[in-house]
Design a protein around this motif. Structure first.
Motif, PDB file in Angstrom:
ATOM      1  N   THR A   1      14.653  -8.821  -0.556  1.00 15.44           N
ATOM      2  CA  THR A   1      15.220  -9.817  -0.019  1.00 15.44           C
ATOM      3  C   THR A   1      14.529  -9.176   1.552  1.00 15.44           C
ATOM      4  O   THR A   1      14.018  -9.290   1.842  1.00 15.44           O
ATOM      5  N   ALA A   2      14.112  -7.548   0.908  1.00 12.26           N
ATOM      6  CA  ALA A   2      14.243  -6.842   2.459  1.00 12.26           C
ATOM      7  C   ALA A   2      12.029  -7.084   2.607  1.00 12.26           C
ATOM      8  O   ALA A   2      11.587  -7.213   3.783  1.00 12.26           O
ATOM      9  N   GLY A   3      11.560  -6.645   1.646  1.00 16.25           N
ATOM     10  CA  GLY A   3       9.953  -7.243   1.702  1.00 16.25           C
ATOM     11  C   GLY A   3       9.602  -8.491   2.041  1.00 16.25           C
ATOM     12  O   GLY A   3       8.902  -8.658   3.179  1.00 16.25           O
TER      13      GLY A   3
ATOM     14  N   SER B   1      11.749  -0.488   7.711  1.00 20.55           N
ATOM     15  CA  SER B   1      12.586   0.571   6.991  1.00 20.55           C
ATOM     16  C   SER B   1      13.916   0.259   5.732  1.00 20.55           C
ATOM     17  O   SER B   1      13.590   0.883   4.781  1.00 20.55           O
ATOM     18  N   PHE B   2      14.391  -0.725   6.240  1.00 17.24           N
ATOM     19  CA  PHE B   2      15.106  -1.076   4.609  1.00 17.24           C
ATOM     20  C   PHE B   2      14.337  -0.549   3.269  1.00 17.24           C
ATOM     21  O   PHE B   2      15.351  -0.564   2.402  1.00 17.24           O
ATOM     22  N   LEU B   3      12.935  -1.723   2.940  1.00 16.28           N
ATOM     23  CA  LEU B   3      12.584  -1.669   1.899  1.00 16.28           C
ATOM     24  C   LEU B   3      12.210  -0.621   1.520  1.00 16.28           C
ATOM     25  O   LEU B   3      12.455   0.231   0.605  1.00 16.28           O
ATOM     26  N   LEU B   4      12.042   0.631   2.543  1.00 19.08           N
ATOM     27  CA  LEU B   4      11.249   2.095   1.880  1.00 19.08           C
ATOM     28  C   LEU B   4      12.682   2.637   1.883  1.00 19.08           C
ATOM     29  O   LEU B   4      12.823   3.831   0.544  1.00 19.08           O
ATOM     30  N   THR B   5      13.524   2.665   1.926  1.00 25.86           N
ATOM     31  CA  THR B   5      15.463   3.225   1.684  1.00 25.86           C
ATOM     32  C   THR B   5      15.411   2.956   0.589  1.00 25.86           C
ATOM     33  O   THR B   5      15.666   3.942  -0.254  1.00 25.86           O
ATOM     34  N   PHE B   6      15.572   1.333   0.235  1.00 22.01           N
ATOM     35  CA  PHE B   6      15.869   1.187  -1.221  1.00 22.01           C
ATOM     36  C   PHE B   6      15.517   1.393  -2.338  1.00 22.01           C
ATOM     37  O   PHE B   6      15.590   1.895  -3.666  1.00 22.01           O
ATOM     38  N   ALA B   7      13.123   1.722  -2.169  1.00 21.83           N
ATOM     39  CA  ALA B   7      12.685   2.059  -2.733  1.00 21.83           C
ATOM     40  C   ALA B   7      13.089   3.495  -3.647  1.00 21.83           C
ATOM     41  O   ALA B   7      11.899   3.626  -4.433  1.00 21.83           O
TER      42      ALA B   7
ATOM     43  N   GLU C   1       3.675  -1.201  -1.625  1.00 21.06           N
ATOM     44  CA  GLU C   1       2.463  -1.464  -1.837  1.00 21.06           C
ATOM     45  C   GLU C   1       2.850  -3.491  -0.261  1.00 21.06           C
ATOM     46  O   GLU C   1       1.671  -3.595  -0.061  1.00 21.06           O
ATOM     47  N   SER C   2       4.263  -3.739  -0.851  1.00 21.48           N
ATOM     48  CA  SER C   2       4.572  -4.087  -0.050  1.00 21.48           C
ATOM     49  C   SER C   2       4.143  -3.770   1.580  1.00 21.48           C
ATOM     50  O   SER C   2       4.251  -4.478   2.675  1.00 21.48           O
TER      51      SER C   2
END
Length: 867
Positions: free
Chosen positions: A499-501, A521-527, A540-541
């Motif tokens: 979703t974030a990506g 920011s959301f994507l990296l937090t989830f990662a 990578e995304s």
């Protein structure tokens, strides 16, 4: 042969030898490796059942490094990585063990001198070995690869040699050499019919005739008859032992059969006591069914082993494979290699339930480090399972991780046709949508979404994917993005990165940088809380989005973090995202030649995999660099290749075409392309088209005419990407002669050599002429010839002489001085006591450093005092 030896003088180099079985591929490979002076030779072979044995041919080839102290440690690390993968050690806990593919590449790259990697029968190799062979030349400059196969493998080669069957005249000559006399026409016809021109079968056919007394030969050895005839005339013990060796050899090297313990195990498989097995082995060697290779015993020809295995009836074959699997299980399934070998034999002979269990264990072993091998094993399990839905879903995900979108889409759609609504169906849906999107199949992706959204247990990720697709098509709908944002905090954890990506890419296309950064920011937090594979894809995304927006520092950090994970997993670059991101980063950092080299190396594999969206974006980066270098013919060839059918892709091509037409002097066509790009209405396209429109007026000396476009660009960039903000500053500086906006552009462009040089050019034009020399130096170093020439013109008007090109070495300067005097390369070589090749190398470096493209341009630049 001489042609092959000559081809090996330049590395990296990949050579392919193809032809049917028995045409002499292995013999030719042996001659080539034996005469490869100056090379360390690593020779391996892919076996009949290697398709599911990840990296097996490579491990076979690397065995000899165990005798080299400098390579031993890395070799043991490689073996350990393959074995530990069986239990998923390291990847699940986040501890990096090192992936087989990555460790193999590091091992080969670290070997001193030149290395020849020779793989026989590559048509049997597993998909992950093929993938590694494709990538090795880029990371190992001293490596040459030679492979043989009955059909071409799925990677590009520098040289292909095809072996054809013998002609009638050649068959006649071969028979004459065997019998010491010319054959009759009837005999020649018979041998041709039996052998189809295959030299090995020609020999077998002639020897069979000699053995049967149909013809005579002065050679006593010939009278012993053909090998195949001798095999099937042997006593039962010899034939059974040979059959076991042929079957066992389909997954492992059996040359060391005479070592303690090995013969005993093989004898048990053949139902013989050890004494009977010894007698049978001696007889097989005496009759030349087996030959001494120096390291052990092998069949006289691979076709002998094939004939022996084919001679087993279906029941015998299954029972023998099961006995081998039982032997392996008793010896202990302690590592991935053993597990995969056991699973391979169980798949060939086990009862359906037992075989399925073995296949799924093999898939589990390989899913972390060899996703394409895992996909193979899921496929084998699907063939014998009644309930295929879950297996198809798992196979789809493995294919997606392995960047095989067409296969992922096929498996995912088959799974979706069987899966009931729920979690697994939803997750499989976004794999299917992602795969269709990566191939540029927008209609297919939207059709999947239309069917699956009403069935989804949580629609958040699918809504984000639809928002992105529609934005790229120029048909944005705020509702999808709004709902995805609303559902993001509470959607299932495994859906959050998807979703974030997608939202990050959606916001980028829509030109909303604040929303882009929020999604990243959301994507990296989830990662941070994801398993390694998912974390790698998320990093990578995020790097892909940020670099596309014009950032450099953060993408570099993210790519470095991703690379650390990649070293543990052995795979990355899902959908070609890493290749494209790396190209953008190199473009931004001024590493243009390296970017072009990377793009050209990556473009073929992306096309081959069907990853057409990122392939098109990758080629856009290439066109971007070539246009700024003034290489218009090369850029034109790229832009002639139609991109996937979306407003974003079409609009970007119109924008690049406008730049091409402007550079080549066709102002009417340039303006027409600008209008077409703006007409897409896609913000990410429109701001770039407006920047070209400003430049269109500036080149014509009509700064005032460019003011409406500059003001519109400035307005569009207020909430836009860093790239659009820099473009707005530059546009306003061009159109209004605004030195403050040029200074603002320079501040934003720190660390981005090309953008920084453009800002200095404008500052030099409107406020500080001293900046022109700095801009000229930067453009020259980048090879940005049109910009260099434009800057030089302003320098002349300001009475400023260009600074000497500091990047040139004294030797390079001496060469260009002689070029300016009109000397030819041979004359320069004589003058400086160089070889002609050295002179050519120096000139190539001068061209790369200065952006000049010919001896004439070099001579004129020296005459003008520019060099």
């Amino acid at each position: 042969m001489r042609e092959l030896e000559s081809a090996l003088r330049e590395t990296p180099r990949t050579i392919l030898i193809t032809g049917a079985a028995g045409l002499g591929k292995t013999h030719l490979l042996g001659e080539l490796t034996s005469q490869a002076a100056g090379f360390r030779v690593l020779r391996g072979r892919a076996r009949e059942l290697d398709e599911g044995l990840a990296y097996a041919p490579l491990v076979d080839a690397l065995e000899s490094l165990g005798r080299e102290p400098r390579a031993q440690q890395r070799l043991w690390e490689l073996y350990d990585a393959i074995d530990r993968a069986a239990l998923g050690h390291g990847q699940q806990t986040g501890h990096t063990v090192g992936a087989p593919g990555a460790l193999a590449a590091q091992l080969i790259a670290g070997l001193p001198g030149r290395t020849l990697l020779a793989i026989d029968d590559v048509h049997h190799a597993d998909a992950d070995t093929i993938r590694l062979l494709k990538s090795l030349p880029r990371s190992c400059p001293g490596l040459a690869i030679v492979v043989t196969g009955r059909r071409p493998p799925a990677f590009d080669v520098d040289m292909a040699v095809g072996l054809d069957p013998l002609s009638r005249a050649e068959v006649r000559d071969l028979i004459t050499s065997l019998l010491d006399r010319a054959p009759s026409d009837s005999m020649l016809d018979r041998v041709l019919a039996d052998s189809q021109g295959n030299p090995w079968f020609v020999q077998e056919a002639v020897l069979a005739l000699v053995q049967g007394g149909a013809v005579s030969s002065p050679d006593p050895g010939a009278r012993r008859g053909a090998i195949l005839s001798r095999i099937f005339q042997r006593d039962k013990a010899g034939r059974d032992l040979a059959r076991v060796l042929a079957t066992l050899g389909r997954t492992r090297d059996t040359t060391a059969i005479d070592t303690p313990g090995t013969l005993e195990a093989v004898a048990e498989l053949a139902g013989l006591d050890e004494r009977a097995a010894e007698r049978a082995l001696v007889a097989l060697v005496r009759d030349e069914v087996l030959v001494d290779t120096g390291d052990g015993y092998a069949f006289a020809h691979p076709l002998v082993a094939e004939a022996l295995h084919a001679d087993l009836n279906a029941g015998e074959r299954r029972r023998l494979h099961v006995r081998i699997a039982g032997m392996l299980q008793r010896q202990g399934l302690s590592g991935a290699r053993r597990v995969l070998e056991w699973a391979t034999h169980m798949a060939e002979g086990g009862a359906p339930d037992e075989a399925r269990t073995a296949m799924l264990r093999a898939a589990e072993v390989t899913r972390w480090t060899a996703p394409l091998s895992a996909a193979h094993w899921f496929g084998r399990a699907i063939e014998i399972s009644e309930d295929k839905s879950e297996l198809l879903a798992s196979q789809a995900l493995s294919f997606w991780k392995g960047s095989r979108p067409a296969m992922a889409l096929n498996s995912a759609q088959r799974a979706l046709a069987l899966l009931p609504p729920g979690r697994r169906a939803t997750r499989t849906s976004y794999v299917a949508v992602g795969a269709a999107h990566a191939m540029g199949w927008y209609d297919v992706a939207l059709a999947i979404l239309a069917r699956q959204l009403p069935r989804a247990d949580d629609p958040t990720a699918l809504q984000a994917q639809r928002a992105l697709l529609l934005a790229e098509l120029g048909r944005p709908q705020e509702d999808d993005a709004r709902r995805a944002w609303a559902g993001l905090p509470s959607c299932p954890p495994e859906d959050r990165a998807i979703t974030a990506g997608a939202l990050a890419m959606w916001a980028l296309v829509e030109g909303d940088w604040a929303q882009t950064e929020r999604a990243v920011s959301f994507l990296l937090t989830f990662a941070a809380a994801m398993p390694p594979g998912a974390r790698l894809a998320a990093l990578e995304s995020a790097a892909h989005v940020l670099s596309t927006g014009g950032e450099l520092a953060r993408p570099l950090r993210l790519l470095e973090e991703a690379e650390n994970i990649h070293r543990g997993l052995g795979w990355h670059d899902i959908a070609g995202q890493n290749a494209r991101t790396t190209a953008v980063v190199r473009r931004l950092s001024g590493e243009w030649e390296r970017a072009l080299a990377d793009i050209r190396a990556s473009a073929g594999p992306l096309t081959e995999a069907g990853l057409l969206v990122n392939h098109a974006l990758l080629r856009n980066v290439e066109a971007d660099i070539l246009l700024d270098q003034g290489h218009y013919d090369e850029a034109r060839a790229i832009l002639a290749d139609p991109p996937p059918a979306s407003a974003t892709q079409a609009g970007l091509r119109h924008m690049y075409s406008a730049r091409l037409f402007l550079g080549t002097g066709d102002r009417v066509a340039s303006l027409r392309s600008i209008e077409r790009a703006k007409a897409t209405g896609v913000p990410e396209v429109v701001h770039r088209a407006l920047a070209v429109e400003v430049l269109w007026h500036a080149v014509a000396g009509d700064a005032v005419g460019g003011r409406p476009a500059a003001e519109r660009l400035d307005d569009a960039a207020r909430n836009g990407t860093p790239r659009s903000k820099m473009a707005a500053d530059l546009g306003m500086a061009w159109a209004f002669g605004d030195a403050e906006r040029a200074q603002a552009a320079l501040e934003k462009a720190r660390g981005l050599p090309f953008e920084e040089a453009r800002a200095r050019l404008l500052l030099g034009m409107y406020a500080d002429p001293a900046q022109l020399a700095k801009a000229h130096t930067a453009f020259t170093a980048l090879g940005a010839a049109p910009w260099r020439d434009r800057t030089l013109q302003h320098m002349r008007e300001a009475g400023i002489a260009p600074a000497p090109t500091a990047a040139l070495t004294p030797a390079e300067r001496r060469v260009i001085e002689l070029v300016a005097e009109g000397r030819s390369n041979p004359q320069i070589a004589d003058e400086l006591h160089y070889s002609r090749k050295t002179v050519e190398v120096y000139l190539s470096r001068v061209y790369a450093k200065t952006g000049l493209r010919s001896r004439l341009e070099v001579a004129l630049a020296v005459e003008r005092g520019e060099l």
